[in-house]
Motif scaffolding. Structure first.
Motif, PDB file in Angstrom:
ATOM      1  N   CYS A 271       0.837  -1.204   0.000  1.00 62.71           N
ATOM      2  CA  CYS A 271       0.000   0.000   0.000  1.00 62.71           C
ATOM      3  C   CYS A 271       0.871   1.253   0.000  1.00 62.71           C
ATOM      4  O   CYS A 271       0.586   2.216  -0.719  1.00 62.71           O
ATOM      5  CB  CYS A 271      -0.940   0.012   1.205  1.00 62.71           C
ATOM      6  N   SER A 274       2.081   1.762  -3.386  1.00 57.34           N
ATOM      7  CA  SER A 274       1.081   2.274  -4.324  1.00 57.34           C
ATOM      8  C   SER A 274       0.838   3.766  -4.097  1.00 57.34           C
ATOM      9  O   SER A 274       0.524   4.481  -5.049  1.00 57.34           O
ATOM     10  CB  SER A 274      -0.210   1.459  -4.261  1.00 57.34           C
ATOM     11  N   TRP A 275       1.019   4.234  -2.867  1.00 58.97           N
ATOM     12  CA  TRP A 275       0.897   5.685  -2.648  1.00 58.97           C
ATOM     13  C   TRP A 275       2.082   6.436  -3.244  1.00 58.97           C
ATOM     14  O   TRP A 275       1.928   7.534  -3.766  1.00 58.97           O
ATOM     15  CB  TRP A 275       0.736   6.009  -1.161  1.00 58.97           C
ATOM     16  N   MET A 277       3.664   5.456  -5.862  1.00 58.98           N
ATOM     17  CA  MET A 277       3.322   5.438  -7.286  1.00 58.98           C
ATOM     18  C   MET A 277       2.292   6.518  -7.611  1.00 58.98           C
ATOM     19  O   MET A 277       2.398   7.234  -8.617  1.00 58.98           O
ATOM     20  CB  MET A 277       2.773   4.054  -7.639  1.00 58.98           C
ATOM     21  N   PHE A 278       1.292   6.648  -6.719  1.00 55.07           N
ATOM     22  CA  PHE A 278       0.245   7.641  -6.920  1.00 55.07           C
ATOM     23  C   PHE A 278       0.854   9.045  -6.981  1.00 55.07           C
ATOM     24  O   PHE A 278       0.483   9.857  -7.827  1.00 55.07           O
ATOM     25  CB  PHE A 278      -0.766   7.540  -5.774  1.00 55.07           C
TER      26      PHE A 278
ATOM     27  N   PRO B 134      -6.363   6.133  -9.705  1.00 52.95           N
ATOM     28  CA  PRO B 134      -5.695   4.991 -10.327  1.00 52.95           C
ATOM     29  C   PRO B 134      -6.086   3.687  -9.623  1.00 52.95           C
ATOM     30  O   PRO B 134      -6.210   3.653  -8.399  1.00 52.95           O
ATOM     31  CB  PRO B 134      -4.209   5.293 -10.137  1.00 52.95           C
ATOM     32  N   MET B 136      -4.355   1.221  -9.151  1.00 53.11           N
ATOM     33  CA  MET B 136      -3.247   0.840  -8.271  1.00 53.11           C
ATOM     34  C   MET B 136      -3.591   0.980  -6.791  1.00 53.11           C
ATOM     35  O   MET B 136      -3.284   0.125  -5.986  1.00 53.11           O
ATOM     36  CB  MET B 136      -2.079   1.803  -8.524  1.00 53.11           C
ATOM     37  N   ILE B 137      -4.203   2.131  -6.464  1.00 53.24           N
ATOM     38  CA  ILE B 137      -4.472   2.434  -5.064  1.00 53.24           C
ATOM     39  C   ILE B 137      -5.595   1.559  -4.519  1.00 53.24           C
ATOM     40  O   ILE B 137      -5.506   1.030  -3.417  1.00 53.24           O
ATOM     41  CB  ILE B 137      -4.886   3.917  -4.910  1.00 53.24           C
ATOM     42  N   ILE B 140      -5.484  -3.179  -3.902  1.00 58.79           N
ATOM     43  CA  ILE B 140      -5.106  -3.979  -2.737  1.00 58.79           C
ATOM     44  C   ILE B 140      -6.160  -3.917  -1.626  1.00 58.79           C
ATOM     45  O   ILE B 140      -6.604  -4.953  -1.149  1.00 58.79           O
ATOM     46  CB  ILE B 140      -3.710  -3.570  -2.230  1.00 58.79           C
ATOM     47  N   PRO B 141      -6.610  -2.707  -1.219  1.00 57.55           N
ATOM     48  CA  PRO B 141      -7.654  -2.688  -0.188  1.00 57.55           C
ATOM     49  C   PRO B 141      -8.949  -3.362  -0.632  1.00 57.55           C
ATOM     50  O   PRO B 141      -9.637  -3.959   0.216  1.00 57.55           O
ATOM     51  CB  PRO B 141      -7.884  -1.202   0.089  1.00 57.55           C
TER      52      PRO B 141
END
Lengths: 299, 298
Positions: A271, A274-275, A277-278, B134, B136-137, B140-141
């Motif tokens: 996670c 991914s942040w 990346m964001f 996106p 992406m975020i 996963i959750p």
């Protein structure tokens, strides 16, 4: 007007039928967008492997990303950025050239357009495994063709020095997607402007540079933004390598996140990644939007 | 590129339609396209030709380009019970998504275009803002959410979210379409005493057929081709839960039990390509127009 003065409760009571229509999508956004964002941010500050509740609240994941794991992560970010910076512009140029070639009233043009678009619509997994077979160092036809042309054989994605280049070139098989957008942009370039340029003595190339391309800038900008964002999130390569490739030469950021989450069950760390990346995607989009002065809007 | 600029300057110098220079230019033009097409279609040709080879032929050196004898038996591999079961799973996911996406996006769009309520603006902004998000975020959750709901290794995560609104972009498309339908039609129904649900199901929904058809087609190809969703949600499920794309990947991808059987892989690949290809060829006009439409508006 009186309704405006009364409260929300009144609105719910009188217009409940309206709210029923939008209830599913509002719930959907809350469950599948808002909740995931909030919980992802929360997980990114914890250690979490699903088996136990999140524990160990702190900055450790972000610290790890930029210290102990930086060797891998930095490389991953580098690969992803390099891929984006090369593949997006070249793809745009090639697809634009193809669109120019097919933007005319010639016999069979409609069929050609469809044929060039076909790679886009077939299942991605079939495409990935098809290319794995084509570039197989021993049994693949790519090396057979190279040899036939008197060129040296290559190990393609299995050799770290050629892996990224191979993936970029394979990606060009999908230029049909952008070609369609270019074709519609070209169709909207005013014929009068082109005619005027021609009467002023401009050759085809000059007309292209000073009429067609400026008129296409909104499409250029749109394709640039959407394909950059998509390229930064590339994941499809995973199906060709089953991981990060030889020496992590194809460890795209998206693949890295996937491996951390679903192979190593480090959901907290994934996670956090991914942040990161964001933020990168956000910075790139902001930079592109800030620099959009060259875009010509008709109205 | 060179042929292109040449062909465009041609009318300037030569006015006659069939002058020799012009004919040469057309020949160059079609030759250029033919060469490009050959390069483009080469992967398809490989897939097709290997799908007719024997196992020894796909592993022969020097590399073979054509089968000695066409082996149609490779295609029989696809009709094993295992793959038919995966086909059924894929069809369930595809059908549920098509139903959810068309019905629910129209339902939500009707609310936003035809109904009055106070929170319309803020709710609309909230929903549209998720377009920027996106995956992406959220990926996963969302996985963790389904894990906590004990829905992993089932087909539910692959279509449940569609029933909550049918997709924001789809809603947006239907709204654009509904704005073009004159309101007089539903006003007449209101006078006849029809409620909003009645108007939606018997008037608005049928009128939206063209845009819903477009949504149905894109959802069909999108779900048929989807591999990322099945990979995440069905990873540890049994073979009987796989979708075709996932089964294909696990059997023929790196480390799969049939990894070396390229002849089978290609045969199955050809068959998996047929449904989206057929849909595309039938509806190419709607699809290509739609791609441009979403591209320009989205």
């Amino acid at each position: 007007m009186t309704n405006k003065k009364r409260g929300l409760i009144y609105d719910f009571r009188t217009n409940w039928k309206s709210y029923i229509f939008v209830l599913p999508v509002v719930l959907g956004v809350l469950i599948f967008s808002v909740y995931p964002i909030v919980s992802s941010l929360f997980y990114s500050f914890t250690d979490y492997n699903i088996a136990y509740p999140p524990y160990n609240f702190g900055l450790q994941n972000y610290i790890k990303a930029f210290t102990t794991d930086w060797a891998k992560l930095g490389k991953s970010i580098g690969i992803t950025l390099l891929y984006t910076v090369i593949s997006v512009p070249v793809n745009m140029l090639l697809s634009f050239g193809l669109a120019l070639l097919l933007d005319r009233a010639a016999k069979g043009v409609g069929v050609f357009r469809v044929l060039f678009y076909t790679p886009v619509i077939i299942p991605g997994i079939v495409v990935s495994l098809l290319w794995v077979d084509i570039i197989d160092p021993v049994y693949g036809i790519a090396n057979a063709i190279l040899q036939g042309l008197g060129l040296p054989k290559s190990n393609f994605i299995y050799d770290p020095s050629t892996a990224l280049a191979t993936v970029i070139v394979i990606g060009f098989w999908n230029i049909g997607a952008n070609m369609i957008l270019w074709l519609s942009a070209l169709k909207n370039v005013s014929a009068e402007l082109k005619e005027a340029a021609r009467l002023d003595g401009a050759g085809a190339f000059k007309t292209l540079l000073s009429v067609t391309i400026p008129m296409c800038t909104p499409t250029i900008f749109y394709i640039l933004v959407t394909s950059s964002i998509a390229a930064l999130q590339t994941f499809g390569v995973y199906f060709m390598t089953g991981g990060g490739g030889t020496d992590d030469s194809l460890l795209f950021f998206g693949v890295k996140i996937y491996l951390e989450a679903f192979r190593s069950t480090r959901f907290g760390y994934a996670c956090a990644l991914s942040w990161i990346m964001f933020v990168i995607v956000g910075l790139v989009s902001c930079a592109l939007f800030k620099s959009n002065r060259w875009v010509y809007y008709e109205d | 590129m060179r042929t292109d600029s040449a062909a465009q300057t041609a009318p300037l110098r030569k006015k006659s339609k069939y002058g020799p220079a012009r004919i040469v230019k057309w020949i160059v033009y079609y030759a250029a396209i033919a060469v490009l097409l050959c390069i483009f279609l080469l992967p398809f040709m490989t897939m097709l030709s290997k799908s007719f080879m024997t196992y020894t032929e796909v592993r022969e050196l020097p590399v073979r380009f054509w089968a000695r004898v066409m082996q149609f038996s490779n295609y029989a591999v696809a009709f094993q019970a295992k793959y038919l079961r995966m086909l059924l799973n894929t069809l369930i996911v595809v059908a549920m998504n098509m139903l959810g996406a068309t019905l629910m996006s129209a339902f939500s769009a009707f609310g936003f275009t035809r109904m009055k309520f106070k929170l319309k603006k803020p709710l609309f902004v909230l929903i549209m803002s998720t377009l920027m998000l996106p995956t992406m975020i959220t990926q996963i959750p969302t996985y963790i959410l389904f894990a906590n709901l004990h829905m992993l290794d089932s087909l539910f995560p692959l279509f449940i979210s569609t029933f909550f609104g049918g997709g924001v972009l789809n809603i947006f498309l239907v709204m654009q379409f509904m704005r073009g339908i004159p309101k007089d039609i539903d006003n007449a129904a209101v006078i006849d005493g029809a409620g909003p649900f009645r108007i939606f199901f018997s008037i608005a929904l049928p009128l939206c057929k063209p845009v819903l058809l477009y949504i149905a087609i894109t959802v069909f190809t999108g779900c048929w081709n989807d591999i990322q969703g099945p990979l995440i949600y069905l990873n540890s499920a049994g073979v009987e839960k796989y979708t075709l794309s996932l089964g294909f990947y696990f059997d023929f991808g790196a480390g799969g039990q049939f990894e070396l059987y390229k002849n089978w892989q290609m045969a199955l690949g050809v068959l998996m390509t047929i449904p989206p290809a057929v849909v595309f060829f039938i509806f190419q006009r709607q699809l290509l127009d739609g791609v441009v439409m979403t591209g320009v508006k989205g």
